[in-house]
Scaffold this active site. Structure first.
Site, PDB file in Angstrom:
ATOM      1  N   ARG A 197       7.738  -4.674  -2.082  1.00 10.82           N
ATOM      2  CA  ARG A 197       6.231  -4.849  -3.064  1.00 10.82           C
ATOM      3  C   ARG A 197       6.691  -5.660  -4.109  1.00 10.82           C
ATOM      4  O   ARG A 197       5.918  -6.342  -4.683  1.00 10.82           O
ATOM      5  CB  ARG A 197       5.437  -3.425  -2.757  1.00 10.82           C
ATOM      6  CG  ARG A 197       4.415  -3.962  -2.196  1.00 10.82           C
ATOM      7  CD  ARG A 197       4.020  -2.741  -2.741  1.00 10.82           C
ATOM      8  NE  ARG A 197       3.291  -2.140  -2.538  1.00 10.82           N
ATOM      9  CZ  ARG A 197       1.824  -1.352  -1.815  1.00 10.82           C
ATOM     10  NH1 ARG A 197       2.820  -2.107  -0.216  1.00 10.82           N
ATOM     11  NH2 ARG A 197       0.598  -1.152  -1.925  1.00 10.82           N
ATOM     12  N   ARG A 210     -13.874   1.454   4.149  1.00  8.56           N
ATOM     13  CA  ARG A 210     -12.132   1.977   4.678  1.00  8.56           C
ATOM     14  C   ARG A 210     -12.548   3.410   4.829  1.00  8.56           C
ATOM     15  O   ARG A 210     -12.872   4.125   4.271  1.00  8.56           O
ATOM     16  CB  ARG A 210     -11.417   1.591   4.666  1.00  8.56           C
ATOM     17  CG  ARG A 210     -10.291   1.800   4.827  1.00  8.56           C
ATOM     18  CD  ARG A 210      -9.196   1.411   5.016  1.00  8.56           C
ATOM     19  NE  ARG A 210      -8.494   1.160   3.587  1.00  8.56           N
ATOM     20  CZ  ARG A 210      -6.683   0.242   3.032  1.00  8.56           C
ATOM     21  NH1 ARG A 210      -6.478   0.451   4.046  1.00  8.56           N
ATOM     22  NH2 ARG A 210      -6.888   1.217   2.086  1.00  8.56           N
ATOM     23  N   ARG A 230      -9.930   7.494   1.145  1.00  9.15           N
ATOM     24  CA  ARG A 230      -8.523   7.725   0.913  1.00  9.15           C
ATOM     25  C   ARG A 230      -8.959   7.892  -0.900  1.00  9.15           C
ATOM     26  O   ARG A 230      -9.564   6.389  -1.191  1.00  9.15           O
ATOM     27  CB  ARG A 230      -7.248   6.670   0.780  1.00  9.15           C
ATOM     28  CG  ARG A 230      -6.599   6.420   1.952  1.00  9.15           C
ATOM     29  CD  ARG A 230      -6.243   5.204   2.279  1.00  9.15           C
ATOM     30  NE  ARG A 230      -5.410   4.348   1.557  1.00  9.15           N
ATOM     31  CZ  ARG A 230      -4.087   3.403   1.760  1.00  9.15           C
ATOM     32  NH1 ARG A 230      -3.835   3.161   2.471  1.00  9.15           N
ATOM     33  NH2 ARG A 230      -3.711   2.816   0.115  1.00  9.15           N
ATOM     34  N   ARG A 276      -4.561  -1.801  -8.130  1.00  7.73           N
ATOM     35  CA  ARG A 276      -4.010  -2.286  -6.734  1.00  7.73           C
ATOM     36  C   ARG A 276      -3.483  -3.900  -5.894  1.00  7.73           C
ATOM     37  O   ARG A 276      -2.572  -4.180  -6.071  1.00  7.73           O
ATOM     38  CB  ARG A 276      -4.291  -1.410  -5.528  1.00  7.73           C
ATOM     39  CG  ARG A 276      -3.622  -0.099  -5.443  1.00  7.73           C
ATOM     40  CD  ARG A 276      -4.680   1.054  -5.046  1.00  7.73           C
ATOM     41  NE  ARG A 276      -4.754   0.852  -3.451  1.00  7.73           N
ATOM     42  CZ  ARG A 276      -6.032   0.965  -1.837  1.00  7.73           C
ATOM     43  NH1 ARG A 276      -6.790   1.263  -2.745  1.00  7.73           N
ATOM     44  NH2 ARG A 276      -5.194   0.273  -0.679  1.00  7.73           N
ATOM     45  N   LYS A 332      -3.168  -4.736   7.181  1.00  9.01           N
ATOM     46  CA  LYS A 332      -1.880  -4.391   7.590  1.00  9.01           C
ATOM     47  C   LYS A 332      -1.497  -3.371   8.237  1.00  9.01           C
ATOM     48  O   LYS A 332      -0.138  -3.750   9.404  1.00  9.01           O
ATOM     49  CB  LYS A 332      -0.638  -4.847   6.317  1.00  9.01           C
ATOM     50  CG  LYS A 332       0.115  -5.583   5.451  1.00  9.01           C
ATOM     51  CD  LYS A 332       1.365  -5.181   4.069  1.00  9.01           C
ATOM     52  CE  LYS A 332      -0.055  -4.132   3.609  1.00  9.01           C
ATOM     53  NZ  LYS A 332      -0.577  -4.065   1.920  1.00  9.01           N
TER      54      LYS A 332
END
Ligand code: ADP
Ligand code: ZN
Length: 223
Positions: free
Chosen positions: A93, A131, A163, A174, A17
């Site tokens: 969301r 990531r 992160r 998540r 995204k």
């Protein structure tokens, strides 16, 4: 001057995204409105919102709808978004957020479409653990394709880190929140005839091309 667009991009964590939204926002010269980036900026600046948000974000839980809706509706009321449009990333969301968005946009500013980036779960898991993210601009890297100079962002010189919610445990939380709260949005938008499903497992350039093709078709249909 290029025409703007009003887009929502959906997809699980790691579906790409962020990457696609940055490119789409350049392509249409509209703001990229990422609730995740806005919240992370608030956390870093230690604003009251940031202080409230930090712990829930680290565990991977969603924040309360009211708080998110207030933040997004303020941003959407700014001049750039009102006149040219936006690419929304990470919002809505939940179904409550989607209903609020419909109210905010009303008849004259309807969405052109909702892009759903589809990527299998085993692939997003792999992407997320490798990531790395720029703390300042949200730029996305990975252990396989790091910045050119150490862990310093190629675009803005910010620090590139993992992160705090890209840990195995928070990733599971998540993804579960995604299935529970966000998957119902696929039906919500499909019943409104707005959904465009795009194969997100391809290379970023191919995903962008398919997405722009779909958006252009929608825009022609709406004229
Ligand atoms: P990701 O989609 O990769 O989990 P984001 O960067 O979009 O991450 O968001 C990070 C965190 O910010 C979420 O896990 C959640 O805690 C919070 N958040 C972002 N957008 C929303 C939203 N629309 N509603 C509730 N919480 C949100
Ligand atoms: Zn950066």
């Amino acid at each position: 001057m290029a025409a703007g667009v009003r887009l929502v991009v959906l997809g699980k964590q790691g579906a790409g995204k962020g990457t696609q939204c940055v490119r789409l926002s350049h392509r249409y010269a509209v703001p990229h409105i990422s609730t995740g980036d806005m919240l992370r900026a608030a956390v870093r600046a230690q604003t009251p919102l940031g202080i409230e948000a930090a712990s829930l974000m680290t565990t991977g839980e969603l924040l309360p709808d009211e708080l998110i809706i207030r933040m997004v509706s303020e941003r959407l009321s700014e001049r750039d978004a009102r006149s040219r449009g936006f690419v929304l990333d990470g919002f809505p969301r939940t179904v409550v957020q989607a209903e609020m968005l419909e109210e905010i946009l009303n008849e004259s500013h309807k969405l052109h479409c909702v892009v759903n980036l589809e990527v299998p779960t085993d692939e997003v898991l792999q992407r997320l653990v490798s990531r790395r993210t720029c703390v300042d601009c949200g730029g996305i890297y990975s252990t396989a394709s790091p910045p050119i100079q150490g862990w310093t962002c190629d675009t803005c010189g910010g620090e590139v880190i993992q992160r705090p919610d890209d840990t195995a445990e928070a990733i599971m939380t998540r993804l579960q929140a995604y299935e529970r709260e966000t998957l119902p949005l696929i039906d919500f938008y499909s019943s409104r005839g707005l959904l465009e499903t795009i194969d997100g497992s391809k290379a970023p350039d191919d995903v962008l091309r398919s997405t722009v093709d779909a958006v252009e078709r929608r825009k022609r249909e709406m004229e």
